[in-house]
Design a protein around this motif. Structure first.
Motif, PDB file in Angstrom:
ATOM      1  N   ALA A  66       0.838  -1.200   0.000  1.00 51.72           N
ATOM      2  CA  ALA A  66       0.000   0.000   0.000  1.00 51.72           C
ATOM      3  C   ALA A  66       0.876   1.255   0.000  1.00 51.72           C
ATOM      4  O   ALA A  66       0.615   2.208  -0.744  1.00 51.72           O
ATOM      5  CB  ALA A  66      -0.917  -0.005   1.216  1.00 51.72           C
ATOM      6  N   ILE A  67       1.910   1.261   0.824  1.00 50.49           N
ATOM      7  CA  ILE A  67       2.823   2.402   0.874  1.00 50.49           C
ATOM      8  C   ILE A  67       3.525   2.583  -0.471  1.00 50.49           C
ATOM      9  O   ILE A  67       3.643   3.697  -0.989  1.00 50.49           O
ATOM     10  CB  ILE A  67       3.852   2.218   2.005  1.00 50.49           C
ATOM     11  N   LEU A  68       3.984   1.482  -1.055  1.00 49.11           N
ATOM     12  CA  LEU A  68       4.656   1.556  -2.353  1.00 49.11           C
ATOM     13  C   LEU A  68       3.696   2.038  -3.444  1.00 49.11           C
ATOM     14  O   LEU A  68       4.076   2.843  -4.311  1.00 49.11           O
ATOM     15  CB  LEU A  68       5.235   0.186  -2.725  1.00 49.11           C
ATOM     16  N   TYR A  69       2.449   1.563  -3.403  1.00 47.52           N
ATOM     17  CA  TYR A  69       1.476   1.950  -4.429  1.00 47.52           C
ATOM     18  C   TYR A  69       1.213   3.452  -4.395  1.00 47.52           C
ATOM     19  O   TYR A  69       1.284   4.137  -5.426  1.00 47.52           O
ATOM     20  CB  TYR A  69       0.164   1.186  -4.242  1.00 47.52           C
ATOM     21  N   LEU A 242      -7.291   3.393 -12.077  1.00 50.36           N
ATOM     22  CA  LEU A 242      -6.709   2.277 -11.333  1.00 50.36           C
ATOM     23  C   LEU A 242      -6.946   2.450  -9.835  1.00 50.36           C
ATOM     24  O   LEU A 242      -7.310   1.495  -9.127  1.00 50.36           O
ATOM     25  CB  LEU A 242      -5.208   2.164 -11.616  1.00 50.36           C
ATOM     26  N   THR A 243      -6.763   3.680  -9.334  1.00 52.54           N
ATOM     27  CA  THR A 243      -6.956   3.946  -7.908  1.00 52.54           C
ATOM     28  C   THR A 243      -8.424   3.804  -7.517  1.00 52.54           C
ATOM     29  O   THR A 243      -8.743   3.252  -6.447  1.00 52.54           O
ATOM     30  CB  THR A 243      -6.453   5.361  -7.554  1.00 52.54           C
ATOM     31  N   SER A 249     -12.670  -1.995  -4.953  1.00 50.17           N
ATOM     32  CA  SER A 249     -12.401  -3.401  -4.638  1.00 50.17           C
ATOM     33  C   SER A 249     -12.188  -3.605  -3.138  1.00 50.17           C
ATOM     34  O   SER A 249     -12.587  -4.621  -2.575  1.00 50.17           O
ATOM     35  CB  SER A 249     -11.169  -3.886  -5.411  1.00 50.17           C
ATOM     36  N   LEU A 250     -11.560  -2.613  -2.503  1.00 49.07           N
ATOM     37  CA  LEU A 250     -11.353  -2.695  -1.057  1.00 49.07           C
ATOM     38  C   LEU A 250     -12.681  -2.700  -0.320  1.00 49.07           C
ATOM     39  O   LEU A 250     -12.884  -3.449   0.642  1.00 49.07           O
ATOM     40  CB  LEU A 250     -10.500  -1.510  -0.572  1.00 49.07           C
ATOM     41  N   ILE A 251     -13.596  -1.862  -0.788  1.00 48.28           N
ATOM     42  CA  ILE A 251     -14.899  -1.750  -0.121  1.00 48.28           C
ATOM     43  C   ILE A 251     -15.751  -2.995  -0.372  1.00 48.28           C
ATOM     44  O   ILE A 251     -16.408  -3.515   0.533  1.00 48.28           O
ATOM     45  CB  ILE A 251     -15.632  -0.484  -0.610  1.00 48.28           C
ATOM     46  N   ILE A 252     -15.724  -3.485  -1.623  1.00 43.15           N
ATOM     47  CA  ILE A 252     -16.506  -4.675  -1.964  1.00 43.15           C
ATOM     48  C   ILE A 252     -15.994  -5.892  -1.193  1.00 43.15           C
ATOM     49  O   ILE A 252     -16.738  -6.796  -0.836  1.00 43.15           O
ATOM     50  CB  ILE A 252     -16.453  -4.944  -3.486  1.00 43.15           C
ATOM     51  N   ASP A 253     -14.671  -5.923  -0.960  1.00 46.10           N
ATOM     52  CA  ASP A 253     -14.039  -6.987  -0.177  1.00 46.10           C
ATOM     53  C   ASP A 253     -14.216  -8.364  -0.820  1.00 46.10           C
ATOM     54  O   ASP A 253     -14.512  -9.335  -0.138  1.00 46.10           O
ATOM     55  CB  ASP A 253     -14.613  -6.999   1.242  1.00 46.10           C
ATOM     56  N   ILE A 267       0.890  -3.370 -11.385  1.00 44.67           N
ATOM     57  CA  ILE A 267       0.361  -2.727 -12.590  1.00 44.67           C
ATOM     58  C   ILE A 267       0.839  -1.273 -12.668  1.00 44.67           C
ATOM     59  O   ILE A 267       1.298  -0.808 -13.717  1.00 44.67           O
ATOM     60  CB  ILE A 267      -1.181  -2.785 -12.595  1.00 44.67           C
ATOM     61  N   ALA A 268       0.732  -0.551 -11.560  1.00 45.35           N
ATOM     62  CA  ALA A 268       1.121   0.862 -11.536  1.00 45.35           C
ATOM     63  C   ALA A 268       2.603   1.038 -11.849  1.00 45.35           C
ATOM     64  O   ALA A 268       2.984   1.931 -12.616  1.00 45.35           O
ATOM     65  CB  ALA A 268       0.801   1.456 -10.168  1.00 45.35           C
ATOM     66  N   LEU A 269       3.439   0.198 -11.269  1.00 39.43           N
ATOM     67  CA  LEU A 269       4.882   0.308 -11.488  1.00 39.43           C
ATOM     68  C   LEU A 269       5.243   0.009 -12.934  1.00 39.43           C
ATOM     69  O   LEU A 269       6.027   0.734 -13.559  1.00 39.43           O
ATOM     70  CB  LEU A 269       5.620  -0.646 -10.547  1.00 39.43           C
ATOM     71  N   LEU A 270       4.639  -1.051 -13.483  1.00 40.29           N
ATOM     72  CA  LEU A 270       4.959  -1.461 -14.851  1.00 40.29           C
ATOM     73  C   LEU A 270       4.504  -0.424 -15.876  1.00 40.29           C
ATOM     74  O   LEU A 270       5.243  -0.092 -16.810  1.00 40.29           O
ATOM     75  CB  LEU A 270       4.304  -2.809 -15.154  1.00 40.29           C
ATOM     76  N   VAL A 271       3.297   0.107 -15.708  1.00 37.11           N
ATOM     77  CA  VAL A 271       2.754   1.053 -16.690  1.00 37.11           C
ATOM     78  C   VAL A 271       3.442   2.413 -16.592  1.00 37.11           C
ATOM     79  O   VAL A 271       3.782   3.014 -17.618  1.00 37.11           O
ATOM     80  CB  VAL A 271       1.234   1.209 -16.482  1.00 37.11           C
ATOM     81  N   ASN A 272       3.677   2.896 -15.383  1.00 35.26           N
ATOM     82  CA  ASN A 272       4.270   4.223 -15.215  1.00 35.26           C
ATOM     83  C   ASN A 272       5.780   4.235 -15.437  1.00 35.26           C
ATOM     84  O   ASN A 272       6.315   5.216 -15.960  1.00 35.26           O
ATOM     85  CB  ASN A 272       3.968   4.752 -13.812  1.00 35.26           C
TER      86      ASN A 272
END
Length: 433
Positions: A66-69, A242-243, A249-253, A267-272
């Motif tokens: 989460a921190i890295l994202y 993405l965010t 997704s976090l809320i739907i659980d 995904i974020a690291l690869l695309v950016n």
């Protein structure tokens, strides 16, 4: 005997970290081992510690990614359009500027890091406050109020410690708190409106040139946050979507938070940053923040493992229950919600969540109150915690804004107590506590 041993261990642990004799990371591992040996559990400590660490491994991994994202999102410039839009809209209206401060700070605070939140918020808006002669304490107060609510996210620190100390997962502790946090954020906006209206009455609306202010703010922002080489303005919409998908997704659980953040980060690291060198640089930059939080959570596994395995926590809870008037028992969650404010102000989150909270939770069990309910209540005092001089990010904010700590605390404490009250009432009404 076990109760005395347990309370002695907590007292020694809290003394060592509050007096800075030992770091929290070292104390949380060594102190319980020493007291476990004193209690005659030497041969059983290994399995106890192993079980404790395994119990919180998933939480630690979730916090890491989460921190890295969110670090990648800030680096790529996800919040830059919001900053520019806010600066364009607020112009010379103090009311709009203070409300914009609240919106920006609570958005940036999604990453759970006070340092990042304060740097970006102050860098973007301090030039406007200076230009119009606005009270800089208001800027610091609104940023702190936003951080006090957003610090309740699982990757923000407090929730992570509560989950680790009570052996809960995010779906039990955090998800029910989302609507409560929503009420807290609404309160922050109300406070921003009240403070902004006062500044508008004092100063009036000043006509200023947007381009000059925007340029000044953005140049200072660039200098204090991240190199423009890592900005990805063309990917803002991708990162935003993405965010949003991640938050939904976090809320739907429908999947564990740990897996969701791992996938989203990849995904974020690869695309950016498709270039391997850029990926390594970004991970290295954010690894310091990640290591500081994750290491203490993992180390807490030793603490909780020994407390549970030796039955010290059970003995301490029985002692505490015997001291609580019978009529007070059903109101423990509300008591904890308010008590967590001074507790986390005068002691570190480490001391409270690993030293005090497990005892209260065990005592509450005697009244049929779940550990999850006590854990949720314990988070509500965070708006007061961020005002504590024990919080390093608070000193950074004071330095950035250029004000006195005492002046800020006197100005902000009543609004922070208001946040605690609003969230406590919301939690009761919604059945969260």
């Amino acid at each position: 005997m076990l109760s005395i041993l347990g309370f002695s261990m907590i007292a020694v642990f809290m003394y060592l970290i509050m007096s800075k004799r030992l770091s929290a990371l070292v104390a949380i591992m060594l102190v319980p081992i020493i007291f476990g040996v004193i209690g005659g559990f030497f041969t059983e400590l290994g399995p106890m510690m192993q079980e404790g660490v395994e119990g919180i491994a998933s939480t630690a991994i979730m916090i890491l990614f989460a921190i890295l994202y969110f670090g990648i999102m800030i680096d790529s410039g996800l919040f830059d359009p919001l900053i520019s839009k806010i600066l364009k809209i607020v112009k010379g209206d103090p009311l709009k500027i203070v409300v914009g401060t609240a919106i920006l700070s609570m958005t940036v605070a999604l990453d759970g890091d006070g340092t990042t939140t304060y740097i970006i918020t102050v860098s973007a808006l301090l030039p406007l406050y200076k230009r119009l002669g606005m009270n800089k304490i208001i800027l610091a107060t609104v940023a702190m109020l936003s951080m006090g609510v957003m610090n309740m996210t699982p990757w923000g620190g407090a929730s992570a410690m509560a989950m680790a100390s009570l052996n809960l997962d995010a779906s039990e502790l955090f998800l029910p708190m989302i609507p409560v946090m929503g009420f807290g954020l609404i309160w922050v906006l109300v406070v921003a409106f009240i403070l902004g209206k006062g500044e508008r009455k004092r100063l009036g609306v000043v006509e200023i040139q947007h381009d000059h202010t925007n340029s000044a703010a953005n140049s200072e922002l660039a200098a204090t946050t991240v190199s423009r080489d890592y900005r990805r303005p063309k990917l803002v919409w991708f990162n935003f979507i993405l965010t949003i998908v991640l938050m939904a997704s976090l809320i739907i659980d429908f999947m564990s938070l740990t897996i969701l953040f791992m996938i989203a980060f990849a995904i974020a690291l690869l695309v950016n940053y498709p270039d391997l060198k850029d990926q390594q640089d970004r991970i290295a930059v954010h690894s310091k923040n990640a290591l500081a939080v994750v290491s203490i959570v993992i180390a807490a596994g030793i603490f909780t493992g020994i407390m549970s395995g030796t039955k010290m926590i059970d003995a301490m809870a029985l002692t505490l229950v015997s001291l609580i008037p019978e009529s007070f028992g059903p109101f423990l969650p509300v008591i904890v919600a308010y008590a967590s404010a001074p507790f986390t102000f005068f002691m570190s989150n480490n001391a409270f969540y690993f030293g005090v909270l497990p005892i209260i939770a065990q005592a509450a069990d005697a009244y049929g109150i779940s550990a999850a309910e006590i854990g949720r209540a314990s988070l509500i005092g965070q708006p007061i915690h961020v005002l504590s001089p024990l919080v390093a990010a608070a000193h950074l904010l004071i330095g950035l804004v250029g004000t006195d700590f005492g002046d800020l605390q006197r100005f902000a404490v009543k609004w922070a107590l208001g946040t605690v009250t609003v969230m406590t009432i919301a939690a009761i009404i919604l059945g969260v506590i």
